[in-house]
Structure formats: C-alpha cells, structure tokens
Design a protein around this motif. Structure first.
Motif, PDB file in Angstrom:
ATOM      1  N   LEU A  50       0.821  -1.202   0.000  1.00 39.72           N
ATOM      2  CA  LEU A  50       0.000   0.000   0.000  1.00 39.72           C
ATOM      3  C   LEU A  50       0.861   1.261   0.000  1.00 39.72           C
ATOM      4  CD1 LEU A  50      -2.730   1.391   0.143  1.00 39.72           C
ATOM      5  CD2 LEU A  50      -2.652   1.102   2.623  1.00 39.72           C
ATOM      6  N   ILE A  51       1.955   1.245   0.729  1.00 37.89           N
ATOM      7  CA  ILE A  51       2.793   2.452   0.801  1.00 37.89           C
ATOM      8  C   ILE A  51       3.452   2.777  -0.537  1.00 37.89           C
ATOM      9  CG2 ILE A  51       3.203   2.272   3.270  1.00 37.89           C
ATOM     10  CD1 ILE A  51       5.995   1.165   2.610  1.00 37.89           C
ATOM     11  N   SER A  69      -1.980   6.205  -4.914  1.00 38.99           N
ATOM     12  CA  SER A  69      -3.037   6.792  -4.087  1.00 38.99           C
ATOM     13  C   SER A  69      -2.536   7.100  -2.680  1.00 38.99           C
ATOM     14  CB  SER A  69      -4.240   5.863  -4.009  1.00 38.99           C
ATOM     15  OG  SER A  69      -3.871   4.629  -3.422  1.00 38.99           O
ATOM     16  N   TYR A  70      -1.581   6.325  -2.217  1.00 35.19           N
ATOM     17  CA  TYR A  70      -1.015   6.567  -0.889  1.00 35.19           C
ATOM     18  C   TYR A  70       0.051   7.652  -0.946  1.00 35.19           C
ATOM     19  CZ  TYR A  70       1.115   5.842   3.652  1.00 35.19           C
ATOM     20  OH  TYR A  70       1.604   6.038   4.908  1.00 35.19           O
ATOM     21  N   THR A  71       0.958   7.551  -1.898  1.00 35.04           N
ATOM     22  CA  THR A  71       2.067   8.506  -1.952  1.00 35.04           C
ATOM     23  C   THR A  71       1.595   9.902  -2.351  1.00 35.04           C
ATOM     24  OG1 THR A  71       2.607   7.832  -4.214  1.00 35.04           O
ATOM     25  CG2 THR A  71       3.798   6.739  -2.447  1.00 35.04           C
ATOM     26  N   HIS A 101      -2.206  10.496   0.806  1.00 30.33           N
ATOM     27  CA  HIS A 101      -2.340   9.569   1.923  1.00 30.33           C
ATOM     28  C   HIS A 101      -3.517   9.902   2.835  1.00 30.33           C
ATOM     29  CE1 HIS A 101       0.108  12.811   3.625  1.00 30.33           C
ATOM     30  NE2 HIS A 101      -0.419  12.465   4.788  1.00 30.33           N
ATOM     31  N   VAL A 146      -6.468   7.831   1.778  1.00 27.48           N
ATOM     32  CA  VAL A 146      -6.316   6.437   2.206  1.00 27.48           C
ATOM     33  C   VAL A 146      -6.606   6.324   3.695  1.00 27.48           C
ATOM     34  CG1 VAL A 146      -4.688   4.515   2.449  1.00 27.48           C
ATOM     35  CG2 VAL A 146      -4.693   5.892   0.357  1.00 27.48           C
ATOM     36  N   GLU A 186      -2.914  -6.194   0.305  1.00 25.36           N
ATOM     37  CA  GLU A 186      -1.674  -5.969  -0.424  1.00 25.36           C
ATOM     38  C   GLU A 186      -1.154  -7.278  -1.015  1.00 25.36           C
ATOM     39  OE1 GLU A 186       0.532  -2.555   2.071  1.00 25.36           O
ATOM     40  OE2 GLU A 186       0.255  -4.425   3.166  1.00 25.36           O
TER      41      GLU A 186
END
Length: 83
Positions: free
Chosen positions: A57-58, A62-64, A67, A70, A82
């Motif tokens: 996920l990291i 969408s996270y980077t 965040h 998320v 994941e």
C-alpha cells in the motif's frame, strides 16, 4: 434513464441508493446525537469493502500522492489487501 436498464441493473442501482440513504441517515443521526457516524458498521453489515492492490500500500500512487484519502478510507472501514 431507468427504463433502458435491465432488471439486474435496476436492482443494483436500488441497492446502491439504499446504501447511500442509510449512510446519510447514520450521519444525520450521529450529528443529532453528538457522536461520530458509524459508517464502518454499515459497511461491514453489507459485506465490507476491500481494495486489492498488487504491491504494498505504501507504494501505491493513491497513498504517496494523497495519503489523507487512504487514511480516511481506513477510518471508514475500507480494507486494503496488499500483494
């Protein structure tokens, strides 16, 4: 517009609208009672929601890039699978 939909499409749309109304009702009730809305409880009752991602996920854009979105999804009971 609904007239062009199949019976299955109408049933799906009706279910989505029922869920949206339940979420709105829960938000309104929570506001009136001075508490946080329990969206995750509703989501679990409907079978939950899981986002499948092929990596960690990291590492997901969408996270980077966002965040906070998320984090909000996790707060509302969305699960991430994941790998």
């Amino acid at each position: 517009m609904r007239g062009r939909w199949s019976d299955e499409e109408r049933a799906i749309a009706d279910e989505f609208l029922m869920h949206a109304r339940a979420i709105l009702r829960e938000r309104n009730e929570a506001a009136a009672e001075g508490r946080a809305p329990q969206i995750a409880r509703l989501l679990d009752r409907w079978g939950g929601a899981t986002v499948a991602y092929r990596r960690r996920l990291i590492d997901a854009p969408s996270y980077t890039l966002n965040h906070e979105e998320v984090a909000k999804a996790l707060e509302e009971g969305v699960r991430f699978a994941e790998g």
